[in-house]
Design an enzyme around this catalytic site. Structure first.
Site, short mmCIF file in Angstrom:
data_model
loop_
_atom_site.label_atom_id
_atom_site.label_comp_id
_atom_site.label_asym_id
_atom_site.label_seq_id
_atom_site.Cartn_x
_atom_site.Cartn_y
_atom_site.Cartn_z
N HIS A 21 -1.78 -5.41 1.34
CA HIS A 21 -3.05 -6.08 1.06
C HIS A 21 -2.77 -7.51 0.63
CE1 HIS A 21 -6.94 -7.10 -0.70
NE2 HIS A 21 -6.24 -7.58 -1.73
N LYS A 38 0.84 -1.20 0.00
CA LYS A 38 0.00 0.00 0.00
C LYS A 38 0.88 1.25 0.00
CE LYS A 38 -3.91 -2.26 2.33
NZ LYS A 38 -4.77 -2.25 3.53
N TYR A 41 -12.53 -2.53 -3.42
CA TYR A 41 -13.09 -2.54 -2.06
C TYR A 41 -14.62 -2.43 -2.07
CZ TYR A 41 -8.45 -2.13 0.14
OH TYR A 41 -7.16 -2.36 0.60
N ASN A 96 -1.84 -0.13 7.34
CA ASN A 96 -1.34 -1.49 7.63
C ASN A 96 -0.51 -2.10 6.50
OD1 ASN A 96 -3.45 -1.97 5.94
ND2 ASN A 96 -4.61 -3.28 7.34
N GLU A 137 -9.67 -10.19 -8.00
CA GLU A 137 -8.74 -9.08 -7.84
C GLU A 137 -7.62 -9.11 -8.88
OE1 GLU A 137 -7.45 -9.29 -3.76
OE2 GLU A 137 -9.40 -8.66 -2.98
#
Ligand code: UDP
Ligand code: MG
Length: 210
Positions: A175, A69, A109, A172, A186
């Protein structure tokens, strides 16, 4: 009589070698069984789109989407994250850096669109470039979720990526797809077919016995 005894003796020796899995004398191969092509190359089982399905031998061709990310890219963690998947034994079949569009992120998402954190999540994910990858191997979806750790870094174990590199759920670092079906969706969302490269890993037989 002597000839008959020799015949019996020879058969006994051959049976013993067979029992121990040894080749017949004079038939020794220069390549050990564990390194032979037969052991190394599973048949290709790519789906119609060229994306592997979970139906490969023991899931060897299973694929997942991993993304570093924007916070992970900014903090120069790309190399360390790639290294973890390489050293575990998975095979990299796609990798690119991009600044994800709102459209792409909202599709990625879509199941979280009603969550209160969704606007912040999209802002975070579009704040800078991401590095997206496709990794392949036995059980890669489940194993990579364990390697990535709990969504909330406060709950993530040390030794996991989130447990080692992050402290708050809003940043975080990485992914990972959460199911085989989700991974297929995805991968098709982030990669075109020609961006994925199928290749033979020369140490396949050290990782698998299929
Ligand atoms: N997220 C957040 N706050 C939350 C829950 C999730 O900011 O309370 C973010 C976080 O970046 C997470 C992402 O939304 O990684 C997607 O959430 P999901 O539940 O799918 O977790 P993941 O699959 O990434 O572990
Ligand atoms: Mg998720």
């Amino acid at each position: 009589m002597v000839l008959f005894q020799r015949y019996l003796l020879r058969n006994l020796v051959l049976q013993g070698r067979r029992h121990l899995g040894l080749p017949r004398p004079g038939k020794e191969s220069s390549t050990p069984a564990w390194a032979s092509d037969k052991a190394r190359s599973p048949p290709s089982r790519s789906g119609s789109l060229g994306y592997s399905t979970s139906s490969g031998i023991a899931g060897v061709k299973e694929r997942t989407l991993i993304a570093v990310k924007p916070d992970g890219v900014q903090r120069r963690l790309v190399g360390q994250i790639v290294q973890r998947f390489e050293q575990r034994g998975f095979r990299l079949v796609g990798l690119k850096m991009l600044k994800a569009s709102d459209d792409l992120l909202s599709q990625h998402y879509h199941d979280l669109s009603k969550k209160p954190f969704y606007p912040n999540l999209l802002r975070y994910m579009s704040s800078g470039p991401v590095v997206v990858m496709v990794w392949e191997g036995h059980n890669v979806v489940r194993t990579s979720r364990m390697m990535v750790g709990n969504t909330n870094p406060a709950e993530a174990h040390a030794g996991t990526i989130r447990g080692d590199f992050s402290i708050h759920i809003s940043r975080n670092v990485v992914h990972a797809s959460d199911s085989v079906e989700g991974a297929q969706r995805e991968i098709q969302l982030w990669f075109s077919r020609k961006e994925l490269t199928d290749w033979d890993c020369c140490d396949h037989s050290s990782t698998y016995q299929v």
